[in-house]
Write an enzyme that holds these catalytic residues in place. Structure first.
Site, PDB file in Angstrom:
ATOM      1  N   GLU A   1       0.847  -1.198   0.000  1.00 39.83           N
ATOM      2  CA  GLU A   1       0.000   0.000   0.000  1.00 39.83           C
ATOM      3  C   GLU A   1       0.882   1.247   0.000  1.00 39.83           C
ATOM      4  OE1 GLU A   1      -2.729   0.047   3.295  1.00 39.83           O
ATOM      5  OE2 GLU A   1      -3.791   1.812   2.526  1.00 39.83           O
TER       6      GLU A   1
ATOM      7  N   ASN B   1     -12.144  -1.431  -0.758  1.00 43.61           N
ATOM      8  CA  ASN B   1     -11.438  -2.024   0.376  1.00 43.61           C
ATOM      9  C   ASN B   1     -12.127  -1.618   1.669  1.00 43.61           C
ATOM     10  OD1 ASN B   1      -8.876  -2.978   1.922  1.00 43.61           O
ATOM     11  ND2 ASN B   1      -9.170  -0.860   2.614  1.00 43.61           N
ATOM     12  N   GLU B   2     -12.393  -2.569   2.518  1.00 47.81           N
ATOM     13  CA  GLU B   2     -13.009  -2.286   3.822  1.00 47.81           C
ATOM     14  C   GLU B   2     -14.081  -1.199   3.679  1.00 47.81           C
ATOM     15  OE1 GLU B   2     -10.106  -1.792   6.989  1.00 47.81           O
ATOM     16  OE2 GLU B   2      -9.322  -3.805   6.644  1.00 47.81           O
TER      17      GLU B   2
ATOM     18  N   TYR C   1      -6.268  -9.189  11.214  1.00 46.69           N
ATOM     19  CA  TYR C   1      -4.989  -8.824  11.845  1.00 46.69           C
ATOM     20  C   TYR C   1      -4.941  -9.439  13.232  1.00 46.69           C
ATOM     21  CZ  TYR C   1      -3.996  -5.573   8.074  1.00 46.69           C
ATOM     22  OH  TYR C   1      -3.718  -5.039   6.839  1.00 46.69           O
TER      23      TYR C   1
ATOM     24  N   GLU D   1      -5.884  -9.191   3.370  1.00 47.93           N
ATOM     25  CA  GLU D   1      -4.977  -8.564   4.345  1.00 47.93           C
ATOM     26  C   GLU D   1      -4.934  -9.472   5.551  1.00 47.93           C
ATOM     27  OE1 GLU D   1      -5.524  -4.384   5.286  1.00 47.93           O
ATOM     28  OE2 GLU D   1      -6.219  -3.989   3.243  1.00 47.93           O
TER      29      GLU D   1
ATOM     30  N   GLN E   1       2.475  -6.043   5.238  1.00 47.68           N
ATOM     31  CA  GLN E   1       2.599  -5.522   3.892  1.00 47.68           C
ATOM     32  C   GLN E   1       4.053  -5.664   3.464  1.00 47.68           C
ATOM     33  OE1 GLN E   1       1.182  -1.627   3.084  1.00 47.68           O
ATOM     34  NE2 GLN E   1      -0.748  -1.878   4.197  1.00 47.68           N
TER      35      GLN E   1
HETATM   36  O1  AHR Z   1      -2.791  -2.540   6.266  1.00 50.07           O
HETATM   37  C1  AHR Z   1      -3.110  -1.339   6.905  1.00 50.07           C
HETATM   38  C2  AHR Z   1      -4.595  -1.015   6.825  1.00 50.07           C
HETATM   39  O2  AHR Z   1      -5.309  -1.992   7.522  1.00 50.07           O
HETATM   40  C3  AHR Z   1      -5.201  -1.036   5.451  1.00 50.07           C
HETATM   41  O3  AHR Z   1      -5.021   0.163   4.781  1.00 50.07           O
HETATM   42  C4  AHR Z   1      -6.657  -1.276   5.757  1.00 50.07           C
HETATM   43  O4  AHR Z   1      -7.314  -1.939   4.705  1.00 50.07           O
HETATM   44  C5  AHR Z   1      -6.628  -2.099   7.017  1.00 50.07           C
HETATM   45  O5  AHR Z   1      -7.511  -1.641   7.969  1.00 50.07           O
END
Ligand code: AHR
Length: 505
Positions: A29, A175-176, A251, A301, A348
């Site tokens: 990103e 995205n999201e 995450y 992600e 990332q």
């Molecule tokens: O990876 C960092 C951020 O985490 C991304 O921009 C977003 O899609 C997610 O919340």
């Protein structure tokens, strides 16, 4: 001496789903030092580069490998206007990077991204702007990448030095979008998705290059269900033509800096188990259509995210042996779920979150996560094997009196198409104790030696750095064992990969 034992039975005659190379994908990103400094230094930089792309990073990513790369975001994607990033670099506008506290020079745009993908052998996956963009802008981007003939955008691409269409196959529709991508409700997103997809999908016909669309899903219980219901696929199954995959993000949050405690470590690992629940829930929602069309699950992600990683520091965090253990367990899970998970992208690639490569000026080194991904990538293109793993467990404690059972050994097994190679990857999550794993084959065949690779460190907090780039790296040795039952010792906090030769009994 190993303290404990695990047993693992593998049904070698029952090969299942093909393990897509895309399970070992990555995500880059416009955030902190991922693109600028990490991947792109510009052609004028004293740092060796290939048309602006760092040659050391290119070589590392080529070897990893990176089968698919998602770009330009993340949250950045839903405020990215792609035409800012094409044409002569000196004329490209500078914009505010709304999410990641900076200015976007637009020196790295579509043509640079696609040059990067070609240089490292990655399939490109572009995430479109739904939040602040329009279907027109999205379809024009697709035409710029894939259009042939004399259309405006195909000619523009040719003027920029790329007469041949790029043939980008994977396109994310936002995205999201339940959060930074526009704070849509599932119903609002479904309406937006239908509009975007209606004007994107016909490109499969007109350019004769197939495109696959990835819709934004969520891990909350009802987003995916409400989204699909509002999309109207039950009412009108033909709308299923507009969608190929549904994405989720996960995450693994932790409070840690480099001094994390044993309790922090175990709780983090226990939290990674949540991803299997996410996959199960998503699969259950996608199964509702009675098999009219199988949509894939894309985990575009995933990775660790510690408190120290903040927008202010470009989401940088320490990357230790702990992260390698997390990465290997997660990739094992994707391999076991190969019949449903069609792609996954670690967040990332360079310098940001659970990156595989870190840089400081001209220095570059590989993280422990890099080595774990490299070992697990041996499953690519193989068929997953059913397996029965019995492992010791640990009860681990979390915040506010919570607790969880953590399986200490985790594994995934696959067999090559020609039937001659088994790939077995194992993780021992115990911090102090080695565990012996006894592997037994069920079916026709026996093991006749192979390759043994192992990643561990004297301390789970060990990390690589510019000063000590090889502190954590895998060992590689022949694996001489033979027969239908073999044993392997898994050191504490380690990742083991076996590539075994299979012969007739
Ligand atoms: O990876 C960092 C951020 O985490 C991304 O921009 C977003 O899609 C997610 O919340």
């Amino acid at each position: 001496m190993p303290h404990d034992q695990a047993t693992w039975q593998l049904w070698i005659d029952r090969p299942g789903a093909l393990v897509s190379p895309f399970l070992f994908g990555h995500f880059a990103e416009h955030l902190g030092r991922c693109i600028y400094e990490g991947l792109w230094v510009g052609p004028e930089s004293p740092i060796p580069n290939q048309d602006g792309l760092r040659t050391d990073v290119l070589a590392a990513l080529r070897d990893l490998p990176v089968p698919v790369l998602r770009w330009p975001g993340g949250c950045f994607a839903d405020d990215y206007h792609w035409e800012d990033g094409i044409g002569p670099r000196e004329r490209r506008p500078r914009r505010t990077n709304l999410w990641w506290y900076g200015e976007e020079p637009n020196h790295f745009g579509t043509d640079e991204f696609l040059a990067l993908c070609r240089a490292i052998g990655a399939e490109p996956y572009i995430c479109l702007n739904v939040g602040s963009g329009s279907p027109t802008e999205a379809r024009n981007w697709l035409e710029y990448c894939n259009g042939s003939g004399q259309t405006h955008y195909a000619r523009l691409r040719a003027q920029h030095g790329h007469p041949e269409p790029y043939g980008v196959r994977y396109w994310g529709v936002g995205n999201e979008n339940w959060g930074c991508g526009g704070h849509f409700t599932p119903e609002e997103y479904a309406a937006a998705y239908r509009r975007f997809a209606t004007y994107l999908k016909p490109f499969t016909r007109t350019t004769r290059s197939r495109i696959e669309l990835i819709a934004c899903g969520h891990t909350t219980p009802d987003w995916n269900q409400r989204f699909l219901a509002a999309l109207g696929v039950e009412r009108n199954p033909r709308l299923l033509d507009l969608i190929d995959h549904l994405s989720i993000h996960r995450y693994f949050r932790g409070p840690h800096d480099r001094d994390f405690t044993a309790a922090d470590y175990y709780w983090l690992l226990a939290s990674t188990l949540q991803l299997e629940t996410d996959l199960r829930r998503t699969r259950d929602v996608l199964s509702y259509d009675g098999g009219q069309k199988r949509l894939g699950i894309v985990v575009d992600e995933w990775g660790t995210w510690y408190d120290q990683a903040r927008a202010e520091n470009g989401l940088e965090q320490v990357n230790t042996m702990q992260d390698a253990v997390v990465a290997a367990g997660t990739l094992n899970l994707f391999v076991r779920w190969a019949d449903w998970v069609t792609m996954a992208n670690l967040a990332q690639t360079v310098n940001v979150l659970q990156c595989v490569v870190q840089t400081a000026g001209p220095a570059m080194w590989l993280t422990p996560t890099y080595h774990a991904v490299h070992l697990l990538a041996a499953h690519r293109g193989q068929r997953v094997l059913p397996a029965d793993l019995e492992t010791p467990e640990l009860t681990v404690s979390g915040p506010a009196g919570t607790s969880a059972r953590l399986p200490l050994v985790d594994g995934a097994a696959s067999r090559s198409a020609d039937g001659r190679t088994l790939v077995l990857t194992l993780v021992n999550r115990h911090l102090e104790e080695a565990i012996e794993c006894r592997i037994s084959l069920r079916g026709e065949g026996r093991i006749d030696g192979g390759l043994h690779q192992q990643l561990t460190a004297d301390d789970v907090r060990a990390a690589n750095s510019a000063a000590d780039p090889e502190r954590v790296r895998p060992t590689r040795a022949p694996f001489p064992a033979a027969g239908t039952t073999v044993a392997v010792t898994l050191p504490p906090h380690s990742v083991t990969a076996l590539q075994l030769t299979l012969v007739s009994p």
